[in-house]
Design an enzyme around this catalytic site. Sequence first.
Site, short mmCIF file in Angstrom:
data_model
loop_
_atom_site.label_atom_id
_atom_site.label_comp_id
_atom_site.label_asym_id
_atom_site.label_seq_id
_atom_site.Cartn_x
_atom_site.Cartn_y
_atom_site.Cartn_z
N ASP A 166 -14.63 3.67 7.33
CA ASP A 166 -13.59 4.52 6.73
C ASP A 166 -14.17 5.36 5.59
OD1 ASP A 166 -10.79 5.40 6.33
OD2 ASP A 166 -11.11 4.47 4.38
N HIS A 200 0.85 -1.20 0.00
CA HIS A 200 0.00 0.00 0.00
C HIS A 200 0.88 1.24 0.00
CE1 HIS A 200 -3.61 2.38 0.86
NE2 HIS A 200 -2.83 3.10 1.64
N SER A 240 -7.13 4.52 9.17
CA SER A 240 -7.80 4.45 7.86
C SER A 240 -7.08 3.45 6.95
CB SER A 240 -7.80 5.85 7.23
OG SER A 240 -8.06 5.82 5.87
N ARG A 288 -13.62 13.74 6.75
CA ARG A 288 -12.29 14.33 7.02
C ARG A 288 -11.88 15.28 5.90
NH1 ARG A 288 -8.75 9.39 7.40
NH2 ARG A 288 -7.03 10.86 7.63
N LYS A 329 -8.31 -0.87 6.25
CA LYS A 329 -8.58 -1.37 4.89
C LYS A 329 -7.64 -2.52 4.54
CE LYS A 329 -8.35 2.76 3.28
NZ LYS A 329 -8.49 4.14 2.96
N1 URA Z 1 -4.80 6.98 2.60
C1 URA Z 1 -5.85 6.41 3.22
O1 URA Z 1 -6.31 5.35 2.85
N2 URA Z 1 -6.36 7.04 4.31
C2 URA Z 1 -5.88 8.20 4.78
O2 URA Z 1 -6.38 8.70 5.78
C3 URA Z 1 -4.79 8.79 4.10
C4 URA Z 1 -4.27 8.15 3.02
#
Ligand code: URA
Length: 442
Positions: free
Chosen positions: A161, A82, A183, A168, A187
């Site tokens: 999220d 990621h 966040s 946000r 995921k």
């Molecule tokens: N990427 C994400 O998935 N969440 C965030 O809060 C910032 C970057």
Amino acid sequence: MRMVDLIEKKSGGLELTNEEIRFVANGFARGEIPDYQMSAFMMAVVHRGMSDRETADLTMAMMHSGDVVDLSEIRGVKVDKHSTGGVGDTTTLVIGPLVAACGGTVAKMSGRGLGHTGGTLDKLESIPGLLIEQPMDRFKEIVNDIGVAVIGQTGNLVPADKKMYALRDVTSTVSSIPLIASSVMSKKLAAGSDAIVLDVKVGSGAFMQTIEDARKLATLMVNIGTLVGREVVAIITDMNQPLGLAVGNALEVRDAVEVLSGKVAETDPLYEVCMLLATNMLLLGKVAGDEKEAREMLANAMRSGAGLQKLQQMVAAQGGEAAYITPERIDELCQVQRKIPVYPRRTGYITGMRAERIGTAAQMLGAGRETKADIIDPAVGLMMHVRLGARVTCDTALCTLYVNDEKRLAEATEMFLSAIEIGEEKPDYVPMVHDIIRKCLS
Ligand code: URA
């Protein structure tokens, strides 16, 4: 329990219990806590922070707010990767196939681009026929057959999220380290892989502006993963210029094909970051015993063309026209009405690049979305011709814009030029890799 009391507790700098954190995350995901209370709570987190324990509890509560993917039917150690968001970052399209060509297993769910950062799914969709939506059974079958597949998120993954991120974005609460960590990790954990390599970006195009903050975020995410039994490695990489030379969708696929074809120098930032991420994926996946072996395996897969072949197999398995995925034919996907070079207004050294503005310039040409409803033009974007530290004159093309619709051409050109800082002195060399954070729990 009342949300108003928890907002007060957090804004007073106190630590919330696991039960209280689950009340907030689940209540908000279910629609029982209104946006205004959640906004106030998240603003309190921005100012007061969260302990590592609170952040881990929030991550788990968010992860369990929806489906959790079970990848146990896929053989081998599943390794995910990621990136916290970058410009010209086409690493997934290089390292997914490359790791699979070395015997690794990559079952990846990616996202779309919004704003100045590109999304892997949009890049994949620039290949005619390719479907990023695959039924879960077919996804698992492809990974078992060829070792790699990249699809969009299926089902109801981490709804907490989705709602929190949307809020946000409009309440200036994106840049909180515990909120970013929970966040990202909620995921990644819900997506089911056994091990995760994180690329934490730092610099002008990134959420984290300083190496100290990037290190804090990276350490927190590694600790959360370790706490729940997943192996996580975080690599802090520089985002003070686009990672690859291409910024756009088909253009970034072309960049990936060039790296996989061995046409990109080993000193190139995209090559360097891809090799490091892929090396760590092979180590976490127990495919290689040490870094030297991993690097040799990856270099061989590039030299022999096995990595490129894996990308072709993946494209074909997902319904795409793999015939385009060769150095000879990939250019056909990048055909535009006009290619326009952009020149600087003064002579000097490139001392800085605002990567997010370069991403925005490509977006203005149609390579990205301003709103979710916008439609992307897969062929447009820009190709950089210079890197940080280059000496330029008014005759040096900084980039070439790939244009179909000229409506926002002037605006995109100005946006691009405003991203490039030119000075008298050659800037110091900035390394691409700042740090690697492995298991941090004592
Ligand atoms: N990427 C994400 O998935 N969440 C965030 O809060 C910032 C970057």
